[in-house]
Structure formats: C-alpha cells, structure tokens
Write a protein that holds these residues in place. Structure first.
Motif, PDB file in Angstrom:
ATOM      1  N   ALA A   1       0.834  -1.209   0.000  1.00  0.00           N
ATOM      2  CA  ALA A   1       0.000   0.000   0.000  1.00  0.00           C
ATOM      3  C   ALA A   1       0.861   1.248   0.000  1.00  0.00           C
ATOM      4  CB  ALA A   1      -0.923  -0.013   1.219  1.00  0.00           C
ATOM      5  N   ARG A   2       1.918   1.253   0.815  1.00  0.00           N
ATOM      6  CA  ARG A   2       2.802   2.421   0.849  1.00  0.00           C
ATOM      7  C   ARG A   2       3.535   2.600  -0.484  1.00  0.00           C
ATOM      8  NH1 ARG A   2       0.271   2.631   4.929  1.00  0.00           N
ATOM      9  NH2 ARG A   2      -0.874   3.830   3.364  1.00  0.00           N
ATOM     10  N   ALA A   3       3.891   1.487  -1.124  1.00  0.00           N
ATOM     11  CA  ALA A   3       4.585   1.578  -2.410  1.00  0.00           C
ATOM     12  C   ALA A   3       3.675   2.170  -3.478  1.00  0.00           C
ATOM     13  CB  ALA A   3       5.084   0.205  -2.843  1.00  0.00           C
ATOM     14  N   VAL A   4       2.395   1.789  -3.482  1.00  0.00           N
ATOM     15  CA  VAL A   4       1.447   2.342  -4.447  1.00  0.00           C
ATOM     16  C   VAL A   4       1.328   3.850  -4.267  1.00  0.00           C
ATOM     17  CG1 VAL A   4      -0.974   2.398  -5.141  1.00  0.00           C
ATOM     18  CG2 VAL A   4       0.146   0.207  -4.694  1.00  0.00           C
ATOM     19  N   GLU A   5       1.413   4.311  -3.020  1.00  0.00           N
ATOM     20  CA  GLU A   5       1.343   5.738  -2.730  1.00  0.00           C
ATOM     21  C   GLU A   5       2.681   6.437  -2.936  1.00  0.00           C
ATOM     22  OE1 GLU A   5      -0.087   5.592   1.250  1.00  0.00           O
ATOM     23  OE2 GLU A   5      -2.186   5.365   0.651  1.00  0.00           O
ATOM     24  N   LEU A   6       3.664   5.721  -3.488  1.00  0.00           N
ATOM     25  CA  LEU A   6       4.982   6.257  -3.831  1.00  0.00           C
ATOM     26  C   LEU A   6       5.800   6.629  -2.608  1.00  0.00           C
ATOM     27  CD1 LEU A   6       3.795   8.525  -6.799  1.00  0.00           C
ATOM     28  CD2 LEU A   6       4.684   6.185  -6.928  1.00  0.00           C
ATOM     29  N   ASP A   7       5.425   6.104  -1.449  1.00  0.00           N
ATOM     30  CA  ASP A   7       6.169   6.331  -0.209  1.00  0.00           C
ATOM     31  C   ASP A   7       7.127   5.153  -0.018  1.00  0.00           C
ATOM     32  OD1 ASP A   7       7.144   6.986   2.256  1.00  0.00           O
ATOM     33  OD2 ASP A   7       5.204   7.177   3.244  1.00  0.00           O
ATOM     34  N   TYR A   8       8.202   5.167  -0.797  1.00  0.00           N
ATOM     35  CA  TYR A   8       9.110   4.034  -0.814  1.00  0.00           C
ATOM     36  C   TYR A   8       9.859   3.833   0.508  1.00  0.00           C
ATOM     37  CZ  TYR A   8       8.125   4.108  -5.802  1.00  0.00           C
ATOM     38  OH  TYR A   8       7.494   4.104  -7.022  1.00  0.00           O
ATOM     39  N   PRO A   9      10.255   4.891   1.224  1.00  0.00           N
ATOM     40  CA  PRO A   9      10.892   4.650   2.519  1.00  0.00           C
ATOM     41  C   PRO A   9       9.992   3.885   3.486  1.00  0.00           C
ATOM     42  CG  PRO A   9      11.337   6.884   1.791  1.00  0.00           C
ATOM     43  CD  PRO A   9      10.336   6.320   0.832  1.00  0.00           C
ATOM     44  N   ALA A  10       8.705   4.248   3.541  1.00  0.00           N
ATOM     45  CA  ALA A  10       7.783   3.535   4.429  1.00  0.00           C
ATOM     46  C   ALA A  10       7.588   2.103   3.967  1.00  0.00           C
ATOM     47  CB  ALA A  10       6.442   4.261   4.495  1.00  0.00           C
ATOM     48  N   ALA A  11       7.534   1.892   2.649  1.00  0.00           N
ATOM     49  CA  ALA A  11       7.372   0.538   2.121  1.00  0.00           C
ATOM     50  C   ALA A  11       8.577  -0.329   2.482  1.00  0.00           C
ATOM     51  CB  ALA A  11       7.183   0.591   0.610  1.00  0.00           C
ATOM     52  N   VAL A  12       9.772   0.227   2.331  1.00  0.00           N
ATOM     53  CA  VAL A  12      10.985  -0.517   2.676  1.00  0.00           C
ATOM     54  C   VAL A  12      11.002  -0.852   4.167  1.00  0.00           C
ATOM     55  CG1 VAL A  12      13.496  -0.281   2.921  1.00  0.00           C
ATOM     56  CG2 VAL A  12      12.379   0.331   0.760  1.00  0.00           C
ATOM     57  N   ASP A  13      10.585   0.090   4.987  1.00  0.00           N
ATOM     58  CA  ASP A  13      10.533  -0.152   6.431  1.00  0.00           C
ATOM     59  C   ASP A  13       9.621  -1.331   6.754  1.00  0.00           C
ATOM     60  OD1 ASP A  13      10.931   0.869   9.318  1.00  0.00           O
ATOM     61  OD2 ASP A  13       8.744   0.787   9.111  1.00  0.00           O
ATOM     62  N   ARG A  14       8.456  -1.381   6.119  1.00  0.00           N
ATOM     63  CA  ARG A  14       7.506  -2.471   6.364  1.00  0.00           C
ATOM     64  C   ARG A  14       8.063  -3.806   5.859  1.00  0.00           C
ATOM     65  NH1 ARG A  14       4.585  -2.997  10.006  1.00  0.00           N
ATOM     66  NH2 ARG A  14       6.492  -2.089  10.790  1.00  0.00           N
TER      67      ARG A  14
ATOM     68  N   LYS B   1      11.203  -4.656   5.616  1.00  0.00           N
ATOM     69  CA  LYS B   1      12.253  -5.094   6.539  1.00  0.00           C
ATOM     70  C   LYS B   1      11.634  -5.718   7.788  1.00  0.00           C
ATOM     71  CE  LYS B   1      15.984  -1.976   5.137  1.00  0.00           C
ATOM     72  NZ  LYS B   1      16.857  -0.830   5.536  1.00  0.00           N
ATOM     73  N   ALA B   2      10.521  -5.156   8.252  1.00  0.00           N
ATOM     74  CA  ALA B   2       9.823  -5.746   9.398  1.00  0.00           C
ATOM     75  C   ALA B   2       9.298  -7.131   9.038  1.00  0.00           C
ATOM     76  CB  ALA B   2       8.675  -4.833   9.828  1.00  0.00           C
TER      77      ALA B   2
ATOM     78  N   VAL C   1       8.850 -11.286  -0.204  1.00  0.00           N
ATOM     79  CA  VAL C   1       9.297 -10.137   0.594  1.00  0.00           C
ATOM     80  C   VAL C   1      10.731  -9.775   0.230  1.00  0.00           C
ATOM     81  CG1 VAL C   1       9.920  -9.389   2.922  1.00  0.00           C
ATOM     82  CG2 VAL C   1       7.705 -10.490   2.511  1.00  0.00           C
ATOM     83  N   ASP C   2      11.608 -10.772   0.124  1.00  0.00           N
ATOM     84  CA  ASP C   2      13.008 -10.501  -0.214  1.00  0.00           C
ATOM     85  C   ASP C   2      13.128  -9.833  -1.585  1.00  0.00           C
ATOM     86  OD1 ASP C   2      13.783 -11.641   2.169  1.00  0.00           O
ATOM     87  OD2 ASP C   2      14.263 -13.598   1.299  1.00  0.00           O
ATOM     88  N   ALA C   3      12.376 -10.350  -2.570  1.00  0.00           N
ATOM     89  CA  ALA C   3      12.458  -9.796  -3.921  1.00  0.00           C
ATOM     90  C   ALA C   3      11.906  -8.377  -3.961  1.00  0.00           C
ATOM     91  CB  ALA C   3      11.694 -10.695  -4.896  1.00  0.00           C
TER      92      ALA C   3
ATOM     93  N   ARG D   1      14.368  -5.817  -2.409  1.00  0.00           N
ATOM     94  CA  ARG D   1      15.449  -5.403  -3.308  1.00  0.00           C
ATOM     95  C   ARG D   1      14.936  -4.404  -4.332  1.00  0.00           C
ATOM     96  NH1 ARG D   1      16.656 -10.982  -2.841  1.00  0.00           N
ATOM     97  NH2 ARG D   1      15.505 -11.433  -4.763  1.00  0.00           N
ATOM     98  N   GLU D   2      13.754  -4.653  -4.869  1.00  0.00           N
ATOM     99  CA  GLU D   2      13.196  -3.764  -5.887  1.00  0.00           C
ATOM    100  C   GLU D   2      12.893  -2.383  -5.312  1.00  0.00           C
ATOM    101  OE1 GLU D   2       9.330  -3.569  -8.931  1.00  0.00           O
ATOM    102  OE2 GLU D   2       9.633  -5.309  -7.611  1.00  0.00           O
ATOM    103  N   LEU D   3      12.266  -2.347  -4.148  1.00  0.00           N
ATOM    104  CA  LEU D   3      11.871  -1.055  -3.573  1.00  0.00           C
ATOM    105  C   LEU D   3      13.047  -0.312  -2.969  1.00  0.00           C
ATOM    106  CD1 LEU D   3       8.408  -2.010  -2.041  1.00  0.00           C
ATOM    107  CD2 LEU D   3       8.878  -0.620  -4.045  1.00  0.00           C
ATOM    108  N   GLU D   4      14.087  -1.014  -2.552  1.00  0.00           N
ATOM    109  CA  GLU D   4      15.314  -0.333  -2.122  1.00  0.00           C
ATOM    110  C   GLU D   4      15.882   0.482  -3.276  1.00  0.00           C
ATOM    111  OE1 GLU D   4      16.899   0.288   0.516  1.00  0.00           O
ATOM    112  OE2 GLU D   4      16.943  -1.352   1.959  1.00  0.00           O
ATOM    113  N   GLY D   5      15.863  -0.102  -4.475  1.00  0.00           N
ATOM    114  CA  GLY D   5      16.336   0.632  -5.639  1.00  0.00           C
ATOM    115  C   GLY D   5      15.482   1.848  -5.939  1.00  0.00           C
ATOM    116  N   LEU D   6      14.176   1.693  -5.844  1.00  0.00           N
ATOM    117  CA  LEU D   6      13.283   2.826  -6.080  1.00  0.00           C
ATOM    118  C   LEU D   6      13.452   3.902  -5.017  1.00  0.00           C
ATOM    119  CD1 LEU D   6      10.044   0.917  -7.163  1.00  0.00           C
ATOM    120  CD2 LEU D   6      11.554   2.281  -8.619  1.00  0.00           C
ATOM    121  N   ARG D   7      13.700   3.490  -3.792  1.00  0.00           N
ATOM    122  CA  ARG D   7      13.914   4.475  -2.722  1.00  0.00           C
ATOM    123  C   ARG D   7      15.183   5.285  -2.976  1.00  0.00           C
ATOM    124  NH1 ARG D   7      15.459   2.966   3.462  1.00  0.00           N
ATOM    125  NH2 ARG D   7      17.277   2.215   2.313  1.00  0.00           N
TER     126      ARG D   7
END
Length: 534
Positions: free
Chosen positions: A475-488, A490-491, A516-518, A521-527
């Motif tokens: 959900a956070r990734a869809v909203e373009l909030d990549y830091p929050a998505a990465v945080d979730r 990692k949790a 989750v692992d894949a 990696r993808e969202l870390e790059g986007l962040r």
C-alpha cells in the motif's frame, strides 16, 4: 485549525483553491518568447515540438514527485463509488484517444493515467506531468451531466497527450524538472491560504526569488488551450459523449468568468475563457444539428449529490440537504432531480447519524429507482443501502444487500464494501473470503492502495502477520512512499526469519518470505532513486 506545526506536504491542497495544477505548471515553465509569438501570430498552432527533448521517464518521475504529496494530503479521497463513476467516463476517453492516435502505445505504457479525487468544494480539475489527473468534488457537484464532466476530463487528457508540459520544460532549459516540481509544490502551498504560517511553510519550499516571476504568469498559452479544446472535443465525441456537453460546459465557465472572482472557480485562472475559445465553442455548436440541452440522468444527479456531501460542507448545509427531501413539490420534479435530492438526504442524515430518518429517505429512493433507473443507477442505490447499513453497524444487512450471484464480476465499489462488511464481522472465515476476493482483484489491479489496506485487515483477522505486513508495504509503495514501504518489508523480513528459527514458517510462509526478499530489493532501488531526485 492551526497549520504551523504541519509539514509542508500537508499544507498542500493539491489543486489549490486558486490555481489548477497544470495551469501552475504552465506558469512555471512557459517562456516569454512563445507568449510574444502568440501576440504576433494568427490562430495557427505554432510548431512547439512534441516534447521529445524531455524523456517520458523523466516526466513520469516529475509527476510522481508531486503525486506523492497529493497522496499524503488529508484532502485526497479514495471513494470507490465516485471513483467507479469517474472511471466509467475516463476509460472510454482513454480508449478514444488510443484509437485516434492521440495516446501512443509508448505514452500509454509509461504514464500513470490515474485520476485522483480531491475533497474540495471549488470547481477545478488538473493534469500533472506523467499522466496524473485529478478532479475536485466541487466540479462533480457543479456539472449537470456526465457529458459535461467528460468534456473537462477530455480537455485535461489532451493537455497530457499533446505533451504540453514537456514542450514547456524543453524550452525552459535553465531549470531541471525536479526543481520545477519543488516550485509547483511551493506555489500550491502558498495558494492554499493567506495564513502567515502557511505562507512561511510555502516559502521554505519555494526556490529563492523566482516566486514573484511565477505569480505573474498563471495561465496556459492560448494556443495550448485551443489545441486541448480541439483534441479534447474529438476525443470526447469519438468516445460517444454528446458534443453539447462540451458547449454547455463552456457556457457555465463563461458565465462564471463574468462574476466577481471569489476563488470558487480556480479552473478559470489556469484555463482562461478567452474570447477565442468561446468563439470556437460557439462555432462547433453551429455545426451540430439542433439539440436539446444535455439532460441530467438519475445516476449523475446521485453522484453530484454524493460529491457535495463528501466535500464536508458543514452541519448547516447537511441539515438543509436533508430538509430538501421533505419539500412538498419534490414529487412533481423530474426523476433525476428526485434521485439527487433523496440521495443527498440519505447521505446527509447518515453523516449526522440519524439512521432511522436516513432509512426512510432510502426507502423512497428505492421505490423511485425500481421502475425507472438503469442498471448502473440501481447499483448505486444498492451500494448506498449497504453503506448505510455498514455505517449503522448493521453488518449482516450490508452482507445481504451486497450478495450477488457468483457468476457476476463485482465492480470495485461493490467489492470494497463487501470486503469491508466481511472484515467488520470479525469472523476469520469471513475474513478469508474477503482476502480471497481482494487477492484476485489485486492480481489484476496491483496499484489499488485501499484494496491492499483492506487486505491487511483480512490477514490480521486470520492471524497471518507476515502477509499483513507485506500488504502494508505494498500500500505504501502504491502511494509512492518508498521509505515507508521498505521499512515495512524489513519488518516482514525480520518476522520471517524469526518464524523460521522457531519452525513456524510453512511452505506458504517460505514462498511469502521469498516475495518479501524480492520486493525489498526492488523497492530499495526505487527508494534510492527517489532520494536522488530530492
């Protein structure tokens, strides 16, 4: 409410009460030499280029940088019922633009083509770089038909397909696109209110002394407006909408332009109603066969009423809307008028938690709808009945109203209300049914943030924490909030490791952990990419 402690992103009314966002983009980017060329030329469109100097990916990222702030703003609204109505107009326009060649395959693939609803009572619409568009609730409430709304959306769509922002950015080579995005956000914050603390926050976003120059150039170029009119008219009519809707919308804006500007029509500031545009609209009207005025349908009347109530008009307005349903003369008015009044009354009483009175108005609306409304209008009445039941905590009634034969594919609004009702039962078996339906929907519509958040609740009721956390990240990734998505993510990764050590990760859990692992990696790059753009 004081705003001085809010971050600047929350100070934005993304479509600003005084300015259309796309018009603001034009103000930021439109060069003086083109304005001078317009004053020396005739009506012929100048050769402004096709925007090729600005890559599509760069324009998309510029749009994302602004859309990210819109998604965070409390006035951003995801209402599935109104959203379905907007999409029922928007999708035929996109299909028409594709068929006409205005929307090329490359542009279609790389841009977002998302339409956002903004909880604002002013009459406005906007287009952003990268195919992000939006509509104020005030516009939906003000127009008389779907044809008029289609004319506005077709016009905004044409601004994007004709790459007007790209044309202007290409000519304004002295500033980078991301700097322009920051300036857009600063101007939006400044135009939201005259509150000094808000202005201070806006100034913090602005880039130096360029604000004064920006404020003196608020409008699209006349040629670009005429081009968007011409292309939008063709897109709209080829999509099957009545040409008269384009003309009557112009008449509404022309009438508004004659009134004192009190800020209620910001669309007029970014899309000025010049005499040339009005003359062009009148010329098109003369080419049409004689037609009666575009009629308001029951469906549009109900959607306009919904937009009016969802715009948070205040308790006095809610009471007035409810009182209109008791007018003695209502029964003598056209069915569309009755539908709008009764729908507004149900919504207004529901907002005031007068559920018994709301049910009475709903019964009258249901009686009116049975013999005369088409299937789409009847569906909207059914959804209103389910929404009223859910709001009144009558979950079983909502489930009964929303029950449909398995062969019928549900629309988004029906799906969202049905899954909300199932989750509201707090029963794991109902949560599983909700989760199954949402997973199927998200497999086809992965950019639906609200559906991901509903899936979170369904997973939590089933005790599936790993999938619930991953759904939060999506959900956070869809909203373009990549830091929050990465945080979730990692949790979720940490939880998966802990479950594996304790022997609690089954085969399905291992598959989810791999996902989750894949995704991490993808969202870390986007962040990282997003961080470089700031």
């Amino acid at each position: 409410m004081p705003t001085k402690n809010k971050p600047s992103s929350l100070l934005l009314r993304p479509l600003a009460r005084r300015l259309g966002v796309f018009g603001l983009c034009a103000a930021l980017l439109f060069p003086l030499n083109v304005v001078q060329a317009q004053s020396n030329g005739g009506n012929r469109l100048p050769n402004l280029g096709d925007g090729a100097e600005l890559p599509l990916g760069v324009e998309r990222r510029l749009g994302e940088s602004i859309a990210r702030e819109i998604y965070r703003d409390p006035d951003y609204l995801d209402d599935p019922v109104l959203g379905d109505y907007i999409q029922s107009i928007w999708q035929p326009l996109l299909a028409s633009a594709r068929q006409r060649g205005e929307l090329t395959p490359e542009l279609d693939q790389q841009f977002a083509w998302d339409v956002a609803l903004i909880r604002d009572r002013s009459i406005n619409a906007f287009a952003l770089p990268g195919g992000y568009l939006g509509v104020h609730l005030g516009l939906i409430a003000a127009v008389s038909s779907g044809d008029e709304l289609a004319s506005v959306l077709a016009h905004e769509l044409s601004h994007v397909t004709q790459r007007h922002i790209a044309r202007m950015i290409a000519q304004q080579g002295r500033q980078g696109p991301m700097v322009i995005g920051a300036m857009i956000l600063g101007m939006l914050a400044a135009s939201r209110t005259a509150n000094p603390s808000s202005m201070s926050a806006a100034n913090a976003v602005m880039v130096g002394g360029q604000a004064a120059a920006i404020q003196s150039q608020l409008n699209f170029s006349r040629d670009m407006e005429r081009e968007a009119d011409r292309v939008g008219y063709g897109v709209m009519t080829d999509a099957g909408y009545e040409p008269q809707g384009f003309v009557t919308m112009f008449e509404k804006l022309q009438q508004a332009s004659r009134l004192n500007d009190n800020g209620s029509f910001p669309y007029l500031r970014s899309h000025p109603m010049t005499t040339e545009r009005i003359a062009d609209a009148q010329a098109r009207q003369q080419l049409l066969p004689p037609q009666s005025a575009t009629l308001t349908t029951p469906l549009h009347a109900m959607m306009a009423a919904r937009a009016q109530v969802l715009a948070n008009p205040g308790i006095d307005v809610l009471r007035a809307l409810a009182a209109h349903a008791d007018a003695a003369a209502l029964a003598t008015t056209p069915s569309a008028r009755q539908a709008g009044v009764l729908y507004a009354a149900v919504m207004a009483e529901m907002r005031q938690r007068n559920f018994a009175v709301a049910r009475q108005h709903l019964a009258r609306l249901q009686a009116l709808s049975t013999p005369t409304f088409n299937a789409d209008a009847q569906r909207v009445v059914r959804l209103l009945a389910a929404e009223l039941a859910l709001t009144a905590n009558d979950t079983m009634t909502a489930l009964r109203v929303l029950s449909t034969p398995p062969s019928l594919k549900p629309d988004r609004a029906s799906l969202m209300l049905l899954t909300q009702a199932r989750v509201a039962t707090r029963q794991p078996e109902q949560a599983k049914l909700a989760g199954d339906a949402l997973r199927l929907w998200l497999s086809q519509h992965p950019r639906d943030a609200s559906a991901w958040l509903l899936l979170v609740s369904a997973y939590e009721l089933q005790g599936d924490s790993l999938r619930a956390i991953r759904a939060q990240a999506e959900a956070r990734a869809v909203e373009l909030d990549y830091p929050a998505a990465v945080d979730r993510l990692k949790a979720a990764q940490s939880l998966a490791h802990s479950m594996a050590r304790e022997g609690k990760l089954d085969r399905g859990g291992n598959i989810e952990a791999s996902i989750v692992d894949a995704r991490l990696r993808e969202l870390e790059g986007l962040r990282r990419e997003q961080a470089l753009q700031r």
